[in-house]
Design an enzyme around this catalytic site. Structure first.
Site, PDB file in Angstrom:
ATOM      1  N   CYS A  45      -8.872   4.185 -34.802  1.00 31.43           N
ATOM      2  CA  CYS A  45      -7.644   4.499 -35.645  1.00 31.43           C
ATOM      3  C   CYS A  45      -8.057   4.149 -37.107  1.00 31.43           C
ATOM      4  O   CYS A  45      -9.059   4.317 -37.446  1.00 31.43           O
ATOM      5  CB  CYS A  45      -6.503   3.776 -35.264  1.00 31.43           C
ATOM      6  SG  CYS A  45      -6.742   1.926 -35.200  1.00 31.43           S
ATOM      7  N   ARG A  64      -3.335   0.528 -33.377  1.00 27.55           N
ATOM      8  CA  ARG A  64      -3.248   1.569 -32.292  1.00 27.55           C
ATOM      9  C   ARG A  64      -4.742   1.329 -31.458  1.00 27.55           C
ATOM     10  O   ARG A  64      -4.565   1.148 -30.150  1.00 27.55           O
ATOM     11  CB  ARG A  64      -3.377   3.028 -32.690  1.00 27.55           C
ATOM     12  CG  ARG A  64      -1.961   3.274 -33.257  1.00 27.55           C
ATOM     13  CD  ARG A  64      -2.000   4.565 -33.992  1.00 27.55           C
ATOM     14  NE  ARG A  64      -2.668   4.504 -35.440  1.00 27.55           N
ATOM     15  CZ  ARG A  64      -2.861   5.400 -36.093  1.00 27.55           C
ATOM     16  NH1 ARG A  64      -2.656   6.699 -36.065  1.00 27.55           N
ATOM     17  NH2 ARG A  64      -3.609   5.020 -37.433  1.00 27.55           N
ATOM     18  N   ASP A  66       1.126   6.347 -36.332  1.00 23.62           N
ATOM     19  CA  ASP A  66       0.917   4.906 -36.796  1.00 23.62           C
ATOM     20  C   ASP A  66       2.076   4.306 -36.945  1.00 23.62           C
ATOM     21  O   ASP A  66       3.181   4.474 -37.670  1.00 23.62           O
ATOM     22  CB  ASP A  66       0.046   5.345 -38.350  1.00 23.62           C
ATOM     23  CG  ASP A  66      -0.168   4.045 -39.226  1.00 23.62           C
ATOM     24  OD1 ASP A  66       0.099   2.791 -38.467  1.00 23.62           O
ATOM     25  OD2 ASP A  66      -0.815   4.328 -40.082  1.00 23.62           O
TER      26      ASP A  66
HETATM   27  P1  4NP Z   1      -3.810   1.299 -37.256  1.00 18.83           P
HETATM   28  O1  4NP Z   1      -2.540   0.917 -38.337  1.00 18.83           O
HETATM   29  O2  4NP Z   1      -4.607   2.273 -38.034  1.00 18.83           O
HETATM   30  O3  4NP Z   1      -3.198   1.685 -35.665  1.00 18.83           O
HETATM   31  O4  4NP Z   1      -4.751  -0.091 -37.229  1.00 18.83           O
HETATM   32  C1  4NP Z   1      -2.772   0.826 -39.425  1.00 18.83           C
HETATM   33  C2  4NP Z   1      -2.898  -0.564 -39.953  1.00 18.83           C
HETATM   34  C3  4NP Z   1      -3.185  -0.828 -41.344  1.00 18.83           C
HETATM   35  C4  4NP Z   1      -2.676   0.180 -42.477  1.00 18.83           C
HETATM   36  C5  4NP Z   1      -2.322   1.397 -41.929  1.00 18.83           C
HETATM   37  C6  4NP Z   1      -2.368   1.618 -40.528  1.00 18.83           C
HETATM   38  N1  4NP Z   1      -3.131   0.094 -43.611  1.00 18.83           N
HETATM   39  O5  4NP Z   1      -2.796   0.876 -44.484  1.00 18.83           O
HETATM   40  O6  4NP Z   1      -3.596  -1.347 -43.836  1.00 18.83           O
END
Ligand code: 4NP
Length: 176
Positions: free
Chosen positions: A25, A31, A143
């Site tokens: 992800c 995720r 997300d």
């Molecule tokens: P992930 O969620 O891609 O599912 O781990 C996110 C975690 C951090 C960020 C964005 C999405 N961020 O912008 O820091």
């Protein structure tokens, strides 16, 4: 590239002794570590853990070294998954280490395909939504980072469904 290329990949993997799957992800704190934990649980429940190499990574390295997001750990724990993965950014080497690289959304998929060292590596990239079977308006894993509790529950619902189907697809015909 057609959808067919990926289907062929799944068919070819089925006969392999080891199944090496990397979930990807953006931040590798919500995720993909959840998908990693769920897939490990499914393999363990089938007494099949030795056959699988399961890991996760992010296209963005800003959370490298971090535990999964606290909210995701809490929601996952309620379903029996203890998430202990440490966030890391994907590297080109991962394309050699894994047979299947499963992208949570289309932005992850695009980024992964553009960094794939070879055409064969590019064909390893497949969207997680390909394995959805429950009725959902999503064609990606949304997300949850800026969402509330519902967002995390939705992600876990989608991931449990997709991981189960991915497991079945990769082990079909292996005495399952
Ligand atoms: P992930 O969620 O891609 O599912 O781990 C996110 C975690 C951090 C960020 C964005 C999405 N961020 O912008 O820091």
């Amino acid at each position: 590239m057609t959808q067919h290329d990926n289907i062929d990949i799944i068919d070819r993997l089925r006969s392999k002794k080891r199944l090496r799957v990397l979930f990807v992800c953006l931040g590798n704190i919500c995720r993909s570590p959840a998908a990693d934990g769920i897939m490990n649980d499914i393999a363990a429940r089938h007494g099949d853990s030795n056959r699988w190499v399961i890991d996760s990574a992010g296209t963005y390295g800003g959370h490298a070294g971090d535990m999964p997001d606290r909210r995701m750990r809490i929601h996952a724990r309620r379903r029996g998954y203890e998430l202990t993965h440490r966030s890391r950014q994907i590297t080109e080497l991962d394309f050699g280490r894994f047979d299947l690289i499963v992208a949570m959304d289309s932005s992850n998929e695009r980024n992964l395909k553009s960094m794939a060292p070879t055409m064969e590596d590019e064909r390893k990239v497949i969207p997680m939504s390909r394995f959805f079977s429950i009725a959902t308006r999503y064609d990606y894993v949304p997300d949850p980072y800026y969402e509330g509790a519902d967002g995390f529950e939705l992600v876990l619902d989608l991931l449990e469904d997709a991981c189960e189907n991915l497991y079945q697809r990769l082990t079909a015909g292996n005495g399952e």
